[in-house]
Write a protein that holds these residues in place. Structure first.
Motif, PDB file in Angstrom:
ATOM      1  N   ILE A 105       0.856  -1.186   0.000  1.00  0.00           N
ATOM      2  CA  ILE A 105       0.000   0.000   0.000  1.00  0.00           C
ATOM      3  C   ILE A 105       0.892   1.236   0.000  1.00  0.00           C
ATOM      4  O   ILE A 105       1.937   1.252   0.655  1.00  0.00           O
ATOM      5  CB  ILE A 105      -0.909   0.018   1.249  1.00  0.00           C
ATOM      6  CG1 ILE A 105      -1.863  -1.184   1.244  1.00  0.00           C
ATOM      7  CG2 ILE A 105      -1.704   1.327   1.342  1.00  0.00           C
ATOM      8  CD1 ILE A 105      -2.599  -1.389   2.559  1.00  0.00           C
ATOM      9  N   THR A 130      -1.904  -0.955  -3.837  1.00  0.00           N
ATOM     10  CA  THR A 130      -3.042  -0.077  -3.564  1.00  0.00           C
ATOM     11  C   THR A 130      -2.523   1.312  -3.217  1.00  0.00           C
ATOM     12  O   THR A 130      -1.778   1.475  -2.248  1.00  0.00           O
ATOM     13  CB  THR A 130      -3.879  -0.612  -2.386  1.00  0.00           C
ATOM     14  OG1 THR A 130      -4.372  -1.915  -2.723  1.00  0.00           O
ATOM     15  CG2 THR A 130      -5.060   0.310  -2.100  1.00  0.00           C
ATOM     16  N   LEU A 132      -3.414   4.965  -1.953  1.00  0.00           N
ATOM     17  CA  LEU A 132      -4.444   5.714  -1.217  1.00  0.00           C
ATOM     18  C   LEU A 132      -4.103   7.196  -1.237  1.00  0.00           C
ATOM     19  O   LEU A 132      -3.187   7.633  -0.558  1.00  0.00           O
ATOM     20  CB  LEU A 132      -4.504   5.232   0.239  1.00  0.00           C
ATOM     21  CG  LEU A 132      -4.995   3.807   0.454  1.00  0.00           C
ATOM     22  CD1 LEU A 132      -4.821   3.401   1.901  1.00  0.00           C
ATOM     23  CD2 LEU A 132      -6.433   3.668   0.037  1.00  0.00           C
ATOM     24  N   GLY A 242     -12.363   4.374   4.677  1.00  0.00           N
ATOM     25  CA  GLY A 242     -13.016   3.252   4.009  1.00  0.00           C
ATOM     26  C   GLY A 242     -14.503   3.298   4.299  1.00  0.00           C
ATOM     27  O   GLY A 242     -15.179   4.290   4.023  1.00  0.00           O
ATOM     28  N   ARG A 312     -11.205   7.170  -0.377  1.00  0.00           N
ATOM     29  CA  ARG A 312     -11.521   6.369   0.801  1.00  0.00           C
ATOM     30  C   ARG A 312     -11.081   7.028   2.101  1.00  0.00           C
ATOM     31  O   ARG A 312     -11.426   6.568   3.182  1.00  0.00           O
ATOM     32  CB  ARG A 312     -10.883   4.978   0.675  1.00  0.00           C
ATOM     33  CG  ARG A 312     -11.602   4.087  -0.321  1.00  0.00           C
ATOM     34  CD  ARG A 312     -10.845   2.824  -0.631  1.00  0.00           C
ATOM     35  NE  ARG A 312      -9.765   3.053  -1.574  1.00  0.00           N
ATOM     36  CZ  ARG A 312      -9.130   2.089  -2.224  1.00  0.00           C
ATOM     37  NH1 ARG A 312      -9.460   0.829  -2.006  1.00  0.00           N
ATOM     38  NH2 ARG A 312      -8.171   2.370  -3.071  1.00  0.00           N
ATOM     39  N   LEU A 356      -8.129  -3.942   3.272  1.00  0.00           N
ATOM     40  CA  LEU A 356      -7.677  -3.785   1.888  1.00  0.00           C
ATOM     41  C   LEU A 356      -6.926  -5.030   1.424  1.00  0.00           C
ATOM     42  O   LEU A 356      -7.127  -5.516   0.303  1.00  0.00           O
ATOM     43  CB  LEU A 356      -6.759  -2.557   1.762  1.00  0.00           C
ATOM     44  CG  LEU A 356      -7.391  -1.190   1.951  1.00  0.00           C
ATOM     45  CD1 LEU A 356      -6.326  -0.104   1.844  1.00  0.00           C
ATOM     46  CD2 LEU A 356      -8.491  -0.951   0.927  1.00  0.00           C
ATOM     47  N   LYS A 360      -7.782  -8.007  -1.414  1.00  0.00           N
ATOM     48  CA  LYS A 360      -6.862  -8.508  -2.457  1.00  0.00           C
ATOM     49  C   LYS A 360      -6.826 -10.033  -2.445  1.00  0.00           C
ATOM     50  O   LYS A 360      -6.785 -10.680  -3.496  1.00  0.00           O
ATOM     51  CB  LYS A 360      -5.454  -7.961  -2.219  1.00  0.00           C
ATOM     52  CG  LYS A 360      -5.260  -6.514  -2.626  1.00  0.00           C
ATOM     53  CD  LYS A 360      -3.792  -6.155  -2.474  1.00  0.00           C
ATOM     54  CE  LYS A 360      -3.549  -4.720  -2.867  1.00  0.00           C
ATOM     55  NZ  LYS A 360      -2.117  -4.375  -2.763  1.00  0.00           N
TER      56      LYS A 360
END
Length: 363
Positions: A105, A130, A132, A242, A312, A356, A360
């Motif tokens: 992330i 990911t 963010l 989120g 998010r 998260l 996945k």
């Protein structure tokens, strides 16, 4: 006889050596097992529910300003994250992003076209990571001309209340034109003046309250003029991580009566209005002012804005029209706000990061 005794002694010594080796092997296995359990985050499972793959530490690369790092990455958060198998690693902005990591992330809040370009390139070449949040989506919130448009476009059910935005006017240049522009738009004094660019800097949070027509020319474009809505001097900060929502009360600008409006003139400047020191959660407030917005309304609002904004991590500043129980206005939206001021943010944020990775795994 002596040879037999020596042979027996040798065999005994060999057995003891083998026993020591076995014990060392067992200790090594235990140590490795313990290490794996420490690193373990979750099991990825196949349809029959049997373990398929063991997930190791979740590595979160972060690119934040020093101020944001200090307020967000507090020792309690980092300690809890370690216990849950999450490791925060600082991203070196002087090195190519692709040469760092590997990351699961990437958490970021930096401004500038060059950083956005770097991050967009990274997202294209590392789709398994990911990010963010998407830099283009964040950019949408950096301009107050467009920030609240997603809320204005909503058509929420009125069963739990109404949510809107104050009427506003964008002034990009020439302060002398403001009185005519206000008259043409039909807006009503007083106005809250906010910088057009919301980049997270202290200046971008400075507000001015303009009481009369003549004082409007003293304002400094580019800015947004919002009609001031009396709201009992309290705003609600709605933190969204989120699918989690946390609401806190903050003291805000006091109401302006018609009498005060006729007596006051000029522009009054305020530093950042909403801050941790101005918490109103424990204050003795009128229940009609202090009552939190209905939870179902906030959940639907957050869900719609997550979808429309593509974000998010953000918060909403919401006020209630004073004298009304169910009429609310969103007056600001901030990306990656000061989560350190949100109660229980450590648990909420780490659970979000784990969710998260769980998502996945399911994919």
């Amino acid at each position: 006889m002596r040879l037999k005794e020596e042979a027996m002694a040798c065999r005994n010594e060999e057995e003891r050596e083998r026993e020591r080796e076995r014990e060392e092997e067992e200790e090594e296995k235990l140590a490795q097992t313990h290490h794996r359990h420490q690193q373990q985050l979750q099991w990825c499972t196949v349809g029959d529910g049997f373990p398929q793959q063991l997930r190791k530490v979740v590595v979160v690369g972060y690119a934040l300003t020093s101020k944001k790092t200090k307020s967000f990455l507090q020792p309690k958060l980092e300690g809890l994250a370690r216990n849950k198998g999450i490791l925060f690693v600082a991203i070196d902005q002087n090195q190519p992003l692709s040469d760092q990591g590997p990351f699961d992330i990437v958490l970021h809040k930096l401004s500038g076209k060059e950083w956005r370009r770097i991050l967009e390139d990274y997202r294209q070449t590392h789709p398994e990571v990911t990010v963010l949040d998407p830099p283009d989506a964040i950019q949408h919130l950096r301009n107050r001309q467009f920030m609240l448009q997603a809320v204005a476009d909503l058509n929420l059910s009125e069963s739990y209340g109404k949510v809107g935005v104050p009427r506003q006017l964008v002034i990009k240049r020439d302060a002398s034109s403001i009185p005519d522009a206000v008259a043409k738009a039909g807006l009503t004094l007083p106005f809250v003046a906010k910088p057009l660019v919301a980049d997270g800097s202290a200046k971008s949070h400075e507000l001015s309250l303009a009481y009369d027509q003549n004082s409007l020319q003293k304002l400094e474009p580019p800015l947004v003029l919002q009609e001031f809505v009396n709201h009992g001097g309290v705003l609600f900060k709605v933190y969204i991580v989120g699918e989690s929502i946390k609401v806190v009360r903050r003291f805000s600008l006091p109401d302006v009566s018609t009498r005060e409006l006729s007596k006051n003139a000029g522009v009054y400047r305020f530093p950042r209005v909403s801050c941790a020191a101005a918490s109103a959660d424990d204050a003795d407030l009128d229940p009609g002012v202090a009552e939190l917005p209905p939870r179902p309304l906030l959940e639907r609002l957050a869900k719609e804005l997550r979808r429309r904004l593509g974000l998010r991590l953000f918060n909403l500043d919401i006020i209630r029209d004073h004298g009304s129980r169910d009429h609310f206005y969103v007056i600001d939206i901030n990306y990656f706000p000061g989560y350190g001021k949100m109660p229980e943010y450590e648990h909420i944020f780490t659970d979000f990061l784990l969710s998260l990775m769980q998502g996945k795994c399911k994919k």
